[in-house]
Each structure stands twice: as C-alpha cells, then as structure tokens.
Design an enzyme around this catalytic site. Structure first.
Site, PDB file in Angstrom:
ATOM      1  N   HIS A  98    -107.890  83.462  41.018  1.00  0.00           N
ATOM      2  CA  HIS A  98    -106.978  83.141  39.932  1.00  0.00           C
ATOM      3  C   HIS A  98    -107.311  81.787  39.311  1.00  0.00           C
ATOM      4  O   HIS A  98    -107.630  80.827  40.015  1.00  0.00           O
ATOM      5  CB  HIS A  98    -105.530  83.168  40.417  1.00  0.00           C
ATOM      6  CG  HIS A  98    -104.990  84.563  40.563  1.00  0.00           C
ATOM      7  ND1 HIS A  98    -103.841  84.854  41.261  1.00  0.00           N
ATOM      8  CD2 HIS A  98    -105.450  85.752  40.093  1.00  0.00           C
ATOM      9  CE1 HIS A  98    -103.611  86.170  41.220  1.00  0.00           C
ATOM     10  NE2 HIS A  98    -104.579  86.721  40.515  1.00  0.00           N
ATOM     11  N   HIS A 131    -101.829  89.209  47.755  1.00  0.00           N
ATOM     12  CA  HIS A 131    -101.663  88.602  46.432  1.00  0.00           C
ATOM     13  C   HIS A 131    -102.806  89.042  45.529  1.00  0.00           C
ATOM     14  O   HIS A 131    -102.594  89.472  44.392  1.00  0.00           O
ATOM     15  CB  HIS A 131    -101.635  87.081  46.593  1.00  0.00           C
ATOM     16  CG  HIS A 131    -101.499  86.318  45.321  1.00  0.00           C
ATOM     17  ND1 HIS A 131    -100.379  86.388  44.515  1.00  0.00           N
ATOM     18  CD2 HIS A 131    -102.348  85.446  44.705  1.00  0.00           C
ATOM     19  CE1 HIS A 131    -100.540  85.599  43.478  1.00  0.00           C
ATOM     20  NE2 HIS A 131    -101.727  85.018  43.553  1.00  0.00           N
ATOM     21  N   HIS A 161     -98.418  76.341  46.104  1.00  0.00           N
ATOM     22  CA  HIS A 161     -97.496  76.068  45.001  1.00  0.00           C
ATOM     23  C   HIS A 161     -96.197  75.447  45.495  1.00  0.00           C
ATOM     24  O   HIS A 161     -95.789  75.646  46.646  1.00  0.00           O
ATOM     25  CB  HIS A 161     -97.153  77.358  44.255  1.00  0.00           C
ATOM     26  CG  HIS A 161     -98.283  77.919  43.465  1.00  0.00           C
ATOM     27  ND1 HIS A 161     -98.564  77.540  42.182  1.00  0.00           N
ATOM     28  CD2 HIS A 161     -99.215  78.846  43.797  1.00  0.00           C
ATOM     29  CE1 HIS A 161     -99.620  78.210  41.743  1.00  0.00           C
ATOM     30  NE2 HIS A 161    -100.029  79.012  42.701  1.00  0.00           N
ATOM     31  N   ASP A 217    -105.772  79.296  38.130  1.00  0.00           N
ATOM     32  CA  ASP A 217    -105.113  78.057  38.524  1.00  0.00           C
ATOM     33  C   ASP A 217    -105.544  77.564  39.902  1.00  0.00           C
ATOM     34  O   ASP A 217    -105.034  76.548  40.384  1.00  0.00           O
ATOM     35  CB  ASP A 217    -103.585  78.209  38.460  1.00  0.00           C
ATOM     36  CG  ASP A 217    -103.044  79.301  39.360  1.00  0.00           C
ATOM     37  OD1 ASP A 217    -103.753  80.294  39.587  1.00  0.00           O
ATOM     38  OD2 ASP A 217    -101.900  79.168  39.845  1.00  0.00           O
ATOM     39  N   HIS A 218    -106.510  78.259  40.506  1.00  0.00           N
ATOM     40  CA  HIS A 218    -107.093  77.797  41.773  1.00  0.00           C
ATOM     41  C   HIS A 218    -108.585  77.508  41.654  1.00  0.00           C
ATOM     42  O   HIS A 218    -109.172  76.960  42.589  1.00  0.00           O
ATOM     43  CB  HIS A 218    -106.845  78.829  42.878  1.00  0.00           C
ATOM     44  CG  HIS A 218    -105.399  78.943  43.249  1.00  0.00           C
ATOM     45  ND1 HIS A 218    -104.839  78.318  44.338  1.00  0.00           N
ATOM     46  CD2 HIS A 218    -104.375  79.590  42.638  1.00  0.00           C
ATOM     47  CE1 HIS A 218    -103.548  78.574  44.394  1.00  0.00           C
ATOM     48  NE2 HIS A 218    -103.241  79.350  43.371  1.00  0.00           N
ATOM     49  N   HIS A 270    -109.156  82.199  46.278  1.00  0.00           N
ATOM     50  CA  HIS A 270    -109.103  83.425  45.492  1.00  0.00           C
ATOM     51  C   HIS A 270    -109.403  83.098  44.043  1.00  0.00           C
ATOM     52  O   HIS A 270    -109.503  81.931  43.659  1.00  0.00           O
ATOM     53  CB  HIS A 270    -107.767  84.154  45.656  1.00  0.00           C
ATOM     54  CG  HIS A 270    -106.575  83.440  45.114  1.00  0.00           C
ATOM     55  ND1 HIS A 270    -106.112  82.244  45.620  1.00  0.00           N
ATOM     56  CD2 HIS A 270    -105.707  83.764  44.106  1.00  0.00           C
ATOM     57  CE1 HIS A 270    -105.031  81.863  44.963  1.00  0.00           C
ATOM     58  NE2 HIS A 270    -104.775  82.764  44.033  1.00  0.00           N
ATOM     59  N   ASP A 298    -102.019  81.417  48.101  1.00  0.00           N
ATOM     60  CA  ASP A 298    -100.930  82.263  47.603  1.00  0.00           C
ATOM     61  C   ASP A 298    -100.685  83.486  48.486  1.00  0.00           C
ATOM     62  O   ASP A 298    -100.215  84.521  48.005  1.00  0.00           O
ATOM     63  CB  ASP A 298    -101.234  82.707  46.172  1.00  0.00           C
ATOM     64  CG  ASP A 298    -101.219  81.546  45.196  1.00  0.00           C
ATOM     65  OD1 ASP A 298    -100.948  80.411  45.627  1.00  0.00           O
ATOM     66  OD2 ASP A 298    -101.508  81.770  44.004  1.00  0.00           O
TER      67      ASP A 298
END
Length: 254
Positions: free
Chosen positions: A57, A113, A170, A59-60, A55, A132
């Site tokens: 975001h 998410h 996470h 942080d990915h 996805h 996530d």
C-alpha cells in the site's frame, strides 16, 4: 539492545527506525514519507542502511525511492509481492529469516489486510512489526485477504511471548477502543486501557507500540476464540473464524 524510534508520518501512519548501537547499523520498517525519517536520522547522527517493507500500500512504500536516493539503503520485501513493491534488493518469504547486525529477524506471514503482507519479528528484543495486520486494539481491514487468513495471522502472533512489543502501522487506537467496548463493555482491562488512550491522545502522545499481553487482554480481534466473547455476541456455538468474521463485519460498519 536495539533502539526503536517511532516516527509519525502523513496523517496517521507510523514508520519505525531500528538501530543497533553496537554496529551503528539502522533500518526503517516501512517508508510512508522520507522527510520525517531523514530528519530523525539526522537528529541522532544515524545512517540508514536498510528498508524493510511490510506490504504494497502506497502509505507504507511511497517514501522508499526518496530514502534510497538519499542514503543508498537496501530494500527488503516479500517475494510474492515484488511486482507491487518498489525495487527490492532482498526478497524474503514467510518462514525465512535474515540477520540485521547480530540480530535474527524472522519473516512471518501476515495475510489478511493484503495478500503477501509480512511482519518482522526480532526474538532478541521481542519486537514485532505488524503494520496493518495486528494493530493496537484492532486489525487491518480485509482489502484482499479472507477472514480465515487474518484469523490465522492473528493466531500466529498470539503464540509469541507476552512481553512482545507490537509496532503497528497507524494511530487508530482511540477509534478501535470505542469499538472494542461495544463488544466487551464489561472488560475492566479494556475500560482502563480506553481511559489511558484518551489521556494519551489528549496530550498528542502515540498509543503505538503496545504489549502483546495487553492486546490479548483487550483486543476483540485477538479474543474471538474466547467463550466470554462468543457469549457476548450470542455466538456460543460458532467457530473462532465465524466469530472473528462477525467482529470484523461490525467494525467495518462502525
């Protein structure tokens, strides 16, 4: 048999190397930070061939450009999310599959998410990369999707074999365990898991991955359809989605 390496990144993220010893090919699922991924590759003498994004975001995906520059790896991601992802070499859609070495990789819808989130399932090794969506003892916060979408996602994953290994994105498990015990304080499997998590984190050991059978037995978000959970919440006559929505709302304010 595929080799999977869990890589800690940023504050609490996980990326995963997927290596096929027979062919020597290596993929990484998500790319939070290129440095630990490149270090892990160098340590093992592996070369990165593919990046699979779940996805959009940051942080990915933040490490994608650095990995492509360093290795020339191809990038796979959801077609519907291409406008928010780094440049894709291969666009995929839920229901499709692709081949990694000699292994089929199924692309599963994982909305909730975010909208456009996907998961990757490798039947030959019973591995599921959920990022996530389904998480160890939890699920991702609903930033874009609806409770109905996330419940559909979790229900889809719940149909996979018990011995499926779930690789989520996470290290949230200790907090998730504390919350889960407010929903099912008498769940003995959950009590045992919470104790094991506490010991693991005291020793700075990861709690990811986890078995799907363990998630079914302890994760309140996967258990919203069960009579005992509905009774514990005083929602005996509520629909599964209504119960999931209530659990998610309680976690958001936990």
């Amino acid at each position: 048999m595929l080799e999977i390496v869990t890589i800690a990144a940023l504050t609490d993220n996980y990326d995963f190397l997927v290596h096929d010893p027979a062919s020597g090919r290596t993929a990484v699922v998500d790319a939070a930070d290129p440095a630990p991924i490149l270090d892990a590759l160098t340590e093992r003498g592996w070369t990165l061939d593919e990046i699979w994004l779940t996805h959009h975001h940051w942080d990915h995906v933040e490490g994608t450009a650095g990995l492509v520059e360093a290795t020339g790896a191809t990038v796979t991601g959801a077609k519907t999310d291409q406008h928010r992802l780094p440049p894709l070499t291969r666009m995929v859609e839920p229901g499709q599959s692709f081949t990694f070495a000699d292994h089929e990789v199924e692309v599963l819808a994982a909305d909730g998410h975010t909208v456009g989130h996907v998961a990757y399932y490798i039947p030959s090794s019973k591995t599921l990369f959920t990022a996530d969506s389904l998480m160890a003892l939890g699920c991702g916060r609903l930033f874009e999707g609806t409770p109905e979408q996330m419940w559909e996602t979790l229900s889809r994953f719940a149909t996979l074999p018990d011995d499926t290994v779930v690789y989520s994105g996470h290290e949230y498990t200790a907090s998730n365990a504390r919350f889960a015990r407010t929903i099912e304080p008498e769940n003995t499997a959950l009590q045992a898991r919470a104790q094991a998590i506490e010991i693991a984190r005291q020793n700075d050991e990861p709690t990811v991955p986890s078995l799907l059978s363990l998630e079914r037995a302890t994760n309140p978000f996967l258990r919203a359809n069960l009579p005992e959970v509905k009774e514990a919440l005083g929602m005996t006559d509520a629909s599964d989605v209504e119960v999931f929505t209530e659990i998610r709302a309680r976690k958001d304010s936990f």
